[in-house]
Design an enzyme around this catalytic site. Structure first.
Site, PDB file in Angstrom:
ATOM      1  N   HIS A 242      37.679 -22.208 -39.470  1.00 37.60           N
ATOM      2  CA  HIS A 242      36.833 -21.025 -39.628  1.00 37.60           C
ATOM      3  C   HIS A 242      35.885 -20.835 -38.436  1.00 37.60           C
ATOM      4  O   HIS A 242      35.977 -19.855 -37.712  1.00 37.60           O
ATOM      5  CB  HIS A 242      35.999 -21.141 -40.911  1.00 37.60           C
ATOM      6  CG  HIS A 242      36.812 -21.262 -42.166  1.00 37.60           C
ATOM      7  ND1 HIS A 242      37.664 -20.291 -42.619  1.00 37.60           N
ATOM      8  CD2 HIS A 242      36.876 -22.270 -43.084  1.00 37.60           C
ATOM      9  CE1 HIS A 242      38.230 -20.681 -43.756  1.00 37.60           C
ATOM     10  NE2 HIS A 242      37.777 -21.869 -44.054  1.00 37.60           N
TER      11      HIS A 242
HETATM   12  O1  RIB Z   1      33.494 -20.354 -45.511  1.00 40.66           O
HETATM   13  C1  RIB Z   1      33.568 -21.128 -44.342  1.00 40.66           C
HETATM   14  C2  RIB Z   1      32.208 -21.338 -43.770  1.00 40.66           C
HETATM   15  O2  RIB Z   1      31.394 -22.067 -44.684  1.00 40.66           O
HETATM   16  C3  RIB Z   1      32.234 -22.205 -42.491  1.00 40.66           C
HETATM   17  O3  RIB Z   1      31.171 -21.833 -41.662  1.00 40.66           O
HETATM   18  C4  RIB Z   1      32.014 -23.591 -43.013  1.00 40.66           C
HETATM   19  O4  RIB Z   1      31.411 -24.457 -42.044  1.00 40.66           O
HETATM   20  C5  RIB Z   1      31.040 -23.333 -44.128  1.00 40.66           C
HETATM   21  O5  RIB Z   1      29.734 -23.250 -43.550  1.00 40.66           O
END
Ligand code: RIB
Ligand code: CA
Length: 300
Positions: A242
């Site tokens: 992500h």
């Molecule tokens: O949904 C994914 C996000 O939430 C990413 O930034 C992960 O590190 C968590 O913070």
């Protein structure tokens, strides 16, 4: 010393966090990114752990990037860490050195404001990898300084995709929906990278092997972080990367499909809904190209 025109000066706001750590290692090693500071926020894990982890990541990268601790809880509610994925140490138990220096301050918002005021207007980018609490506080406390931000690129939300902490709720937005609502309404040059795009950038066992094979410390650390990510989810063939999408989009926008959408935040559910705030949204990406760029960036 003036920064060369091709180099983006960036503040990384983050809750490290396994995928945050990979994003930060990529940014710290990129010749086109000058990380002016790392500001931390409670999210994946509590603030003391995200702040220590920012220092540990810098120590592993061999840099003395200033770390400033920020908000310990979302606006108006209790923090709800996600230790199930990131582990109690926030880095999946992966060996990182201890920080070589203490945090420069415990006032991330003041630090962001000072950096913005010390540089020409529209010369600083914010890369947001966690809940948007610090940016929302900056907008409330120092709107004139916030207006000096060139652009914000943030990982968060789910537009057409299902959420990961609720039917339509994604962790970063849902952890602090009040902050997300303030940020969306602020009229910033804002690019959001939701799960619709980030779930397309996946790492599998072959990618882990390729990272190890580089023999380069940041790439090996990224491989170990992804391996830890796998242990947190049984049976998965691959894991989404992500947060690395944020610096990857900053430096490689041609590999992303970006549209404009009018969005808002449903405070109750933490979901993104159709609304009046028109922002840029990355809805797709070229995963093979970006995996190669990330491998190259971490591995050399
Ligand atoms: O949904 C994914 C996000 O939430 C990413 O930034 C992960 O590190 C968590 O913070
Ligand atoms: Ca994060």
């Amino acid at each position: 010393m003036t920064t060369p025109a091709h180099v983006n000066i960036v503040i990384i706001d983050t809750d490290p966090g396994i995928d945050d750590a990979i994003a930060i290692l990529y940014a710290l090693g990129h010749d086109g990114i000058d990380v002016a500071a790392i500001t931390t926020v409670a999210g994946n894990i509590g603030l003391s752990v995200t702040t220590r982890n920012a220092g540990r990541i810098c120590a592993l990268a061999g840099v003395d990037t200033p770390v400033h601790a920020g908000a310990a809880a979302p606006l108006g509610r209790e923090a709800r860490p996600e230790t199930g994925i990131h582990g109690n140490d926030g880095l999946g138990g992966v060996e990182f050195p201890e920080p070589t220096t203490a945090p420069r301050s415990h006032d991330a918002v003041g630090a962001i404001q000072a950096i913005l005021e010390a540089h020409p207007p529209q010369s600083i980018d914010l890369h947001c990898l966690g809940p948007l609490t610090n940016l929302a506080l900056l907008l409330q406390r120092a709107p004139a300084a916030a207006a000096r931000i060139r652009r914000v690129i943030a990982m968060g939300g789910a537009v057409d995709e299902p959420g990961n902490v609720g039917p339509k709720a994604e962790f970063n937005i849902a952890h602090d929906p009040h902050a997300a609502a303030i940020v969306l309404a602020a009229g910033l040059d804002f690019t959001l990278i939701p799960l619709d795009a980030t779930r397309q950038l996946r790492a599998d066992a072959a990618y882990i092997t390729a990272l190890h094979a580089t023999g380069h410390t940041p790439a090996i650390a990224a491989a170990e972080l992804i391996e830890a990510y796998f242990t947190a989810t049984d049976g998965a063939e691959s894991r989404p990367l992500h947060d690395p999408c944020v610096p990857l989009l900053a430096q490689n926008p041609r590999h992303f499909r970006i549209i404009e959408r009018g969005l808002a935040v449903d405070i109750e559910s933490g979901a993104l809904i159709e609304g009046p705030h028109r922002i840029k949204v990355a809805m797709g990406l070229d995963a093979p190209a970006l995996r190669a760029v990330l491998l190259q960036g971490l591995g050399t």
